[in-house]
Scaffold this motif. Structure first.
Motif, short mmCIF file in Angstrom:
data_model
loop_
_atom_site.label_atom_id
_atom_site.label_comp_id
_atom_site.label_asym_id
_atom_site.label_seq_id
_atom_site.Cartn_x
_atom_site.Cartn_y
_atom_site.Cartn_z
N GLU A 54 8.02 29.57 15.82
CA GLU A 54 9.37 29.62 15.27
C GLU A 54 9.90 28.21 15.08
OE1 GLU A 54 11.58 31.83 18.19
OE2 GLU A 54 11.63 30.16 19.61
N CYS A 55 10.81 28.06 14.14
CA CYS A 55 11.50 26.79 13.95
C CYS A 55 10.46 25.67 13.73
CB CYS A 55 12.40 26.52 15.15
SG CYS A 55 13.61 25.19 14.92
N GLY A 56 10.48 24.64 14.57
CA GLY A 56 9.53 23.54 14.41
C GLY A 56 8.08 24.00 14.52
N GLY A 57 7.84 25.05 15.31
CA GLY A 57 6.48 25.58 15.43
C GLY A 57 5.97 26.13 14.11
N LEU A 58 6.86 26.75 13.34
CA LEU A 58 6.48 27.27 12.02
C LEU A 58 6.21 26.12 11.06
CD1 LEU A 58 6.09 30.05 10.73
CD2 LEU A 58 8.45 29.92 9.90
N LEU A 85 20.32 17.35 15.03
CA LEU A 85 20.61 18.67 15.63
C LEU A 85 21.52 18.56 16.84
CD1 LEU A 85 17.19 20.57 15.43
CD2 LEU A 85 19.18 20.78 13.94
N GLY A 86 22.08 17.38 17.09
CA GLY A 86 22.95 17.21 18.25
C GLY A 86 22.36 16.20 19.23
N GLY A 146 11.45 22.40 18.20
CA GLY A 146 11.50 21.04 18.73
C GLY A 146 11.77 20.07 17.60
N PHE A 147 11.11 18.92 17.67
CA PHE A 147 11.30 17.89 16.64
C PHE A 147 9.95 17.41 16.10
CE2 PHE A 147 15.38 17.47 18.91
CZ PHE A 147 16.25 17.53 17.83
N SER A 201 7.29 17.05 21.21
CA SER A 201 7.47 17.62 19.86
C SER A 201 7.91 19.08 19.90
CB SER A 201 6.17 17.49 19.06
OG SER A 201 5.10 18.10 19.74
N PHE A 202 7.50 19.82 20.92
CA PHE A 202 7.84 21.24 21.03
C PHE A 202 8.35 21.54 22.45
CE2 PHE A 202 4.28 20.98 17.99
CZ PHE A 202 4.94 21.42 16.84
#
Length: 349
Positions: free
Chosen positions: A303-307, A167-168, A271-272, A231-232
């Motif tokens: 959202e995103c990694g949280g989902l 992701l960069g 996050g990751f 992680s988040f």
């Protein structure tokens, strides 16, 4: 930002677009929370309001662009681009030009940017990836022919390259050594810039005629648990501020190490989790508590990694599968394909 802070300025950093990682580097360098300016998410007024609120006790504000100057939502216009934000904020622009594999042509590139939208004020350029002293001379001579102010010349240097992943850049919070590396890179580049000239450009920026009516902060009404660890950690500072303003007490906790705190709701950002899926899967007790809390009616925004974390499992890039919360009957599987874009979604009951 580092060069300005080194000279004693209070620097407020901003990043154009929906980016969580680059602002983490701004925050490390400036010791102030960096803010995102995203016209697609915030609207024009939201961008202006966030900029003014965050800048009001700073000496100078620096906005990092996104992609190319005119790259935004589509090729038809510059909606949500750096150029869009610069026009909204009446901000002068400093172009950072990649001079690798070019010499005199760099002037044609700069000239194109300067003439493409006459509403913009391109105040100068910084030359990046310069290979040698002679290469620098060619580029500088070419830019002088179009009366362009040169504000810095940065030589190519593989020793100051920052680590990246899919992701960069890798977020600064993951390792102390990464923060030290970011500061080393910032120090190296700051020595190549004409800081006094950059300050003069900022001092001559046009004033924003925009009145903000401040909303009084509410008394604390609820406690919201915020998943926050390696992680988040993808959160917009404006969102956290707004929650606090409306009466939320933010309770950070680590899904890797902690138990679920006593809260009225949960906010699990991106996050990751795919990188730390094994560590997350070991804390089965907090995952069970989150699932039970959801079934008991606790509101959860993820959202995103949280989902991904709320799914049944995450399968990482090495095809290792790790159990997650299991709130949703779905599995998150990492692939080599990367998709980054704005997306509209319709909710259904």
């Amino acid at each position: 930002m580092h060069a300005l802070k080194k000279q004693g300025y209070k620097v407020q950093g901003f990043k154009v677009g929906p980016d969580y990682i680059d602002p983490s580097y701004h925050t490390v360098i400036t010791d102030r929370d960096s803010r995102n300016l995203d016209a697609w998410l915030m609207g024009n007024n939201g961008v202006i309001k966030s900029f003014i609120n965050a800048s009001k006790d700073a000496d100078i504000s620096v906005i990092e662009g996104v992609m190319g100057l005119f790259d935004g939502l589509s090729g038809k216009n510059d909606m949500a681009s750096t150029a869009h934000i610069a026009r909204l904020l009446k901000a002068p622009i400093i172009l950072v030009l990649d001079a690798s594999k070019t010499a005199r042509s760099i002037a044609a590139i700069a000239y194109g940017f300067m003439k493409f939208d006459p509403r913009l004020e391109i105040a100068g350029v910084i030359l990046n990836n310069i290979a040698s002293k002679k290469h620098a001379e060619y580029c500088v001579d070419a830019l002088k022919s179009i009366n362009t102010r040169i504000l810095g010349v940065v030589e190519r240097n593989k020793d100051i390259k920052l680590e990246e992943r899919h992701l960069g850049l890798i977020p600064t919070g993951e390792e102390r050594i990464r923060i030290d590396k970011a500061k080393q890179v910032a120090e190296s580049i700051s020595e190549k810039l004409l800081v006094d000239e950059i300050v003069k450009i900022a001092e001559n920026a046009k004033a924003l005629d925009y009145k903000i009516i401040e909303r009084k902060k509410d008394e604390v009404k609820v406690r919201i648990g915020l998943a926050l660890d390696n992680s988040f950690n993808f959160y917009y500072a404006d969102n956290i501020d707004r929650l606090r303003k409306y009466g939320a007490k933010i309770i950070p906790f680590s899904p890797i190490r902690d138990q679920l705190p006593e809260v009225d709701g949960l906010y699990i950002g991106g996050g990751f989790p795919e990188i730390l899926a094994e560590e997350l899967s070991r804390n089965s007790s907090v995952m069970k508590d989150i699932k039970d809390a959801a079934y008991d009616g606790m509101p959860i925004y993820a959202e995103c990694g949280g989902l991904m974390y709320l799914a049944k499992s995450i399968t990482d890039f090495d095809n290792n599968r790790y159990n997650m919360v299991g709130l949703f009957d779905m599995e998150a599987v990492m692939t080599k394909r990367l998709t980054l874009n704005y997306t509209y979604a319709n909710t259904i009951n």
